[in-house]
Design a protein around this motif. Sequence first.
Motif, PDB file in Angstrom:
ATOM      1  N   GLY A  18     -30.377  98.970  13.388  1.00  0.00           N
ATOM      2  CA  GLY A  18     -29.243  99.006  14.303  1.00  0.00           C
ATOM      3  C   GLY A  18     -29.233 100.304  15.076  1.00  0.00           C
ATOM      4  N   SER A  19     -28.547 100.303  16.190  1.00  0.00           N
ATOM      5  CA  SER A  19     -28.522 101.503  17.030  1.00  0.00           C
ATOM      6  C   SER A  19     -27.892 102.691  16.309  1.00  0.00           C
ATOM      7  CB  SER A  19     -27.770 101.218  18.335  1.00  0.00           C
ATOM      8  OG  SER A  19     -26.449 100.780  18.074  1.00  0.00           O
ATOM      9  N   ASP A  20     -27.040 102.450  15.305  1.00  0.00           N
ATOM     10  CA  ASP A  20     -26.433 103.558  14.563  1.00  0.00           C
ATOM     11  C   ASP A  20     -27.448 104.305  13.705  1.00  0.00           C
ATOM     12  OD1 ASP A  20     -23.926 103.185  15.601  1.00  0.00           O
ATOM     13  OD2 ASP A  20     -23.257 101.855  14.005  1.00  0.00           O
ATOM     14  N   LEU A  21     -28.651 103.739  13.546  1.00  0.00           N
ATOM     15  CA  LEU A  21     -29.719 104.431  12.824  1.00  0.00           C
ATOM     16  C   LEU A  21     -30.729 105.052  13.783  1.00  0.00           C
ATOM     17  CD1 LEU A  21     -30.301 101.865   9.941  1.00  0.00           C
ATOM     18  CD2 LEU A  21     -29.257 104.138   9.755  1.00  0.00           C
ATOM     19  N   HIS A  22     -30.366 105.090  15.049  1.00  0.00           N
ATOM     20  CA  HIS A  22     -31.246 105.661  16.071  1.00  0.00           C
ATOM     21  C   HIS A  22     -30.708 107.045  16.434  1.00  0.00           C
ATOM     22  CE1 HIS A  22     -33.872 106.182  19.396  1.00  0.00           C
ATOM     23  NE2 HIS A  22     -34.165 104.904  19.543  1.00  0.00           N
ATOM     24  N   VAL A  23     -31.547 108.050  16.258  1.00  0.00           N
ATOM     25  CA  VAL A  23     -31.110 109.424  16.524  1.00  0.00           C
ATOM     26  C   VAL A  23     -30.616 109.569  17.956  1.00  0.00           C
ATOM     27  CG1 VAL A  23     -31.863 111.812  16.674  1.00  0.00           C
ATOM     28  CG2 VAL A  23     -32.618 110.403  14.785  1.00  0.00           C
ATOM     29  N   ARG A  24     -31.314 108.945  18.898  1.00  0.00           N
ATOM     30  CA  ARG A  24     -30.912 109.096  20.298  1.00  0.00           C
ATOM     31  C   ARG A  24     -29.526 108.505  20.543  1.00  0.00           C
ATOM     32  NH1 ARG A  24     -36.068 108.551  24.435  1.00  0.00           N
ATOM     33  NH2 ARG A  24     -37.200 110.339  23.589  1.00  0.00           N
ATOM     34  N   GLU A  25     -29.215 107.412  19.859  1.00  0.00           N
ATOM     35  CA  GLU A  25     -27.880 106.831  19.996  1.00  0.00           C
ATOM     36  C   GLU A  25     -26.827 107.788  19.447  1.00  0.00           C
ATOM     37  OE1 GLU A  25     -24.935 104.073  21.017  1.00  0.00           O
ATOM     38  OE2 GLU A  25     -27.048 104.246  21.611  1.00  0.00           O
ATOM     39  N   GLN A  26     -27.129 108.410  18.314  1.00  0.00           N
ATOM     40  CA  GLN A  26     -26.184 109.368  17.755  1.00  0.00           C
ATOM     41  C   GLN A  26     -26.016 110.580  18.670  1.00  0.00           C
ATOM     42  OE1 GLN A  26     -24.302 108.734  15.370  1.00  0.00           O
ATOM     43  NE2 GLN A  26     -25.284 107.086  14.212  1.00  0.00           N
ATOM     44  N   LEU A  27     -27.098 110.986  19.330  1.00  0.00           N
ATOM     45  CA  LEU A  27     -26.989 112.110  20.263  1.00  0.00           C
ATOM     46  C   LEU A  27     -26.132 111.736  21.470  1.00  0.00           C
ATOM     47  CD1 LEU A  27     -30.605 113.598  20.230  1.00  0.00           C
ATOM     48  CD2 LEU A  27     -28.579 114.334  18.968  1.00  0.00           C
ATOM     49  N   LEU A  76     -34.430 113.545   7.994  1.00  0.00           N
ATOM     50  CA  LEU A  76     -34.174 112.394   8.854  1.00  0.00           C
ATOM     51  C   LEU A  76     -34.951 111.197   8.307  1.00  0.00           C
ATOM     52  CD1 LEU A  76     -32.916 111.386  11.578  1.00  0.00           C
ATOM     53  CD2 LEU A  76     -35.111 111.935  12.629  1.00  0.00           C
ATOM     54  N   LEU A  77     -34.245 110.127   7.939  1.00  0.00           N
ATOM     55  CA  LEU A  77     -34.890 108.980   7.305  1.00  0.00           C
ATOM     56  C   LEU A  77     -35.455 107.989   8.312  1.00  0.00           C
ATOM     57  CD1 LEU A  77     -32.387 108.220   4.403  1.00  0.00           C
ATOM     58  CD2 LEU A  77     -34.460 109.616   4.355  1.00  0.00           C
ATOM     59  N   PHE A  78     -34.869 107.920   9.487  1.00  0.00           N
ATOM     60  CA  PHE A  78     -35.287 106.957  10.500  1.00  0.00           C
ATOM     61  C   PHE A  78     -35.708 107.688  11.762  1.00  0.00           C
ATOM     62  CE2 PHE A  78     -32.612 104.627   7.665  1.00  0.00           C
ATOM     63  CZ  PHE A  78     -33.076 103.325   7.674  1.00  0.00           C
ATOM     64  N   ARG A  79     -36.838 107.286  12.316  1.00  0.00           N
ATOM     65  CA  ARG A  79     -37.244 107.888  13.583  1.00  0.00           C
ATOM     66  C   ARG A  79     -36.608 107.156  14.766  1.00  0.00           C
ATOM     67  NH1 ARG A  79     -42.559 105.138  12.692  1.00  0.00           N
ATOM     68  NH2 ARG A  79     -42.883 103.708  14.437  1.00  0.00           N
ATOM     69  N   ASP A  80     -36.201 105.906  14.545  1.00  0.00           N
ATOM     70  CA  ASP A  80     -35.398 105.183  15.529  1.00  0.00           C
ATOM     71  C   ASP A  80     -34.611 104.128  14.766  1.00  0.00           C
ATOM     72  OD1 ASP A  80     -37.073 102.919  15.157  1.00  0.00           O
ATOM     73  OD2 ASP A  80     -38.391 103.540  16.779  1.00  0.00           O
ATOM     74  N   GLY A  81     -33.988 103.199  15.456  1.00  0.00           N
ATOM     75  CA  GLY A  81     -33.042 102.300  14.817  1.00  0.00           C
ATOM     76  C   GLY A  81     -33.611 101.303  13.842  1.00  0.00           C
ATOM     77  N   ASP A  82     -34.939 101.116  13.789  1.00  0.00           N
ATOM     78  CA  ASP A  82     -35.493 100.179  12.819  1.00  0.00           C
ATOM     79  C   ASP A  82     -36.860 100.605  12.306  1.00  0.00           C
ATOM     80  OD1 ASP A  82     -37.598  98.254  14.528  1.00  0.00           O
ATOM     81  OD2 ASP A  82     -35.964  99.004  15.741  1.00  0.00           O
ATOM     82  N   HIS A  83     -37.190 101.894  12.423  1.00  0.00           N
ATOM     83  CA  HIS A  83     -38.442 102.396  11.859  1.00  0.00           C
ATOM     84  C   HIS A  83     -38.147 103.644  11.025  1.00  0.00           C
ATOM     85  CE1 HIS A  83     -40.036 100.097  15.344  1.00  0.00           C
ATOM     86  NE2 HIS A  83     -41.017  99.839  14.514  1.00  0.00           N
ATOM     87  N   LEU A  84     -38.684 103.665   9.825  1.00  0.00           N
ATOM     88  CA  LEU A  84     -38.547 104.845   8.984  1.00  0.00           C
ATOM     89  C   LEU A  84     -39.361 106.002   9.541  1.00  0.00           C
ATOM     90  CD1 LEU A  84     -38.926 103.213   5.457  1.00  0.00           C
ATOM     91  CD2 LEU A  84     -36.824 104.168   6.421  1.00  0.00           C
ATOM     92  N   SER A  85     -38.851 107.209   9.371  1.00  0.00           N
ATOM     93  CA  SER A  85     -39.684 108.386   9.603  1.00  0.00           C
ATOM     94  C   SER A  85     -40.676 108.481   8.443  1.00  0.00           C
ATOM     95  CB  SER A  85     -38.812 109.638   9.658  1.00  0.00           C
ATOM     96  OG  SER A  85     -38.267 109.910   8.367  1.00  0.00           O
ATOM     97  N   TRP A  86     -41.682 109.329   8.579  1.00  0.00           N
ATOM     98  CA  TRP A  86     -42.658 109.399   7.488  1.00  0.00           C
ATOM     99  C   TRP A  86     -42.021 109.968   6.219  1.00  0.00           C
ATOM    100  CZ3 TRP A  86     -44.429 113.845   5.035  1.00  0.00           C
ATOM    101  CH2 TRP A  86     -44.141 115.063   5.664  1.00  0.00           C
TER     102      TRP A  86
END
Length: 660
Positions: A553-562, A624-634
């Motif tokens: 979801g967009s709430d897990l997207h850093v850019r959306e939070q920014l 940071l656990l997610f690099r965008d809204g549906d992909h985990l960061s490493w």
Amino acid sequence: MRYRPDIDGLRTVAVVPVVLFHTGLAFPGGFVGVDVFFVISGFLITSLLLSELDEGKFSVAKFYERRARRLFPALFAMLAVTGAGATVFMTSFDLESFAKSSVATTVFAANIWFYSQQGYFTEAAELSPLLHTWSLGVEEQYYIFFPLILYGLMRWSSARVTLLLTALMSCASLAAAVYMLNVSAKAAFYLPQYRAWELLTGSLLAMGFWQKWSILQEMPARAAHLQGLAGLAAIVIPTLIYSAATPFPGLAALAPCLGAAALIASGGSGRTFSARFLSLPLMTFIGKLSYSLYLWHWPVVVYAFYRYGSLSTSTGILCLFISFVLAYLSYRFVETPVRSRKRFSERKVFLGSAAGMACFILAGLTLWKLDGLPSRMDPNLLAMSDSENFMHDRRDCHFMTAERAHAGDICVRGRDAETPGFVLVGDSHADAISPAIFGAAEDLGIAGYQFTDAGFAPLLGVRELGERDKGTMDAFVEFLDERPEINTVIIQNYWLHIVTGATYRHQGDVWLDAEYDGSLTDYNPKAVKRGLERLASRFPDRRFILLDDVPSGSDLHVREQLRHMKLDRTETLGLKSEINLEQRMIYEDLLKSLAEDVPNISYRPIYEDLCDDEVCHLFDGDVLLFRDGDHLSWKGALRLKPSAHELLSVLYPNSQSPRL
């Protein structure tokens, strides 16, 4: 040409569904209004061209001057206001994207630009204030080429030959659109060669009027009434029954286009029921505002999305009201004055157009070159918005193609020098979880292959509608055939996307099974079920492990939070757990049923620890656990390494003791 109020009313029939569709208030198929506009434009422009050619008064300069006088003033006003808003409210990465689209819009290439960037029915569309200008790009490209083609045909051939060749061009364009819809739906939607037939439909009708066809001149009153009503129905019904899932344009666009042509053809006398309805004062008033209304409504909608994250009914109504106010002001104080040849001569129009284009190109290129003015943002937050900073270091293993597979260019990850016993296969979600899977494999002293590609789903006998067959599935089957030592296939996919065709950033995607029965219900779940069953049946000696999926979801997207932070919105940094549970309910029962029904398929959830009772967190402490809204960061993927370790330990009980 004499003024026809019914055509202004037809513009209302075209623009109102588009606006209500975009504001989320009504008409799930309202996007077909753009196709009606194309037919109207083709008819009016060709009528004027034929009149001038017939009288020997055709001038390329005058034609382009009229187009500039009609299109540029309101467009420039919208670009200026929207650009000012983007500079104030948008984050740097969104402003940079806006700047690029602004340049493309100014040089008549918006449709080509958006074709290269995104689909029309995606989450990214809601953040692109100029996305709607793709249709202007198609029309402007038609204006550039068609007058010259028509002039050449009229000069060097007869009227009949001109009509025949125009009809052939229209049929060829339609045939190409139907074909391309199954190859690249984005290309069929955006590119002019696949939309030309819609404009040429109007052109052919104009040629019929010009040649005074009896079918248009001497139509019986009852037939004209019925034709008008049928034409109106052919437009209205698709606005009600079409949706983002409708394969479009292609044959689905025939109904609104032919409906528009039927209304224009039957309304010449002004005496039919439909013509009288379209000529009502309210209909003609909105029709006169239609161009400005179309220009202004989408930026208003986008900034509402930007501010609130979604559109409620009340917000949609407010957007509708603001759009009409801006459209009236634009029509009254921008469009109308510039149409006066006494106030604005041909020379002033050309100079003003050139100056305006130069200004917007320069401004767009400047913002583009300056990366969207990142100095307006916190540097640490800005660095966090770059997903490249949070990807694992084995991205070379992703983007598997048939060519790579046939060449044996497939990564082996885990413990070095060990014979690979399993393969991780799937899309970018599989690639994102790979640090956990292969990190656990290394600890256990085993190795596996990575066979992942963007959007790849190992569903045998299934294809995504509108996407070209890349041969990746056939290559994967061959890969398994040639490697009998692989006893386990771990499958990870964006299940929510495949099962529903819709996510926070997708809408209307369709997967069709080779045995598709034509049903308009549950075609995606059926395709997933049959595709996996077929794959497991093809390799009965292998075990297939279906993993669950990441919350999205967009709430897990850093850019959306920014974006939220920039607008001083207090948000929970994560996705509500109840939303994740709703997502899992959509696909999990299907995966569990496959595990129960097919002997060599198992289902193993590994993502459950990402959420507590309240929130699926974006951060774990300062990680940071997610690099965008549906992909985990490493680093987010490594948080799931214990779950992956437990999974592989069960699959390979004789592996060495873990070294965590």
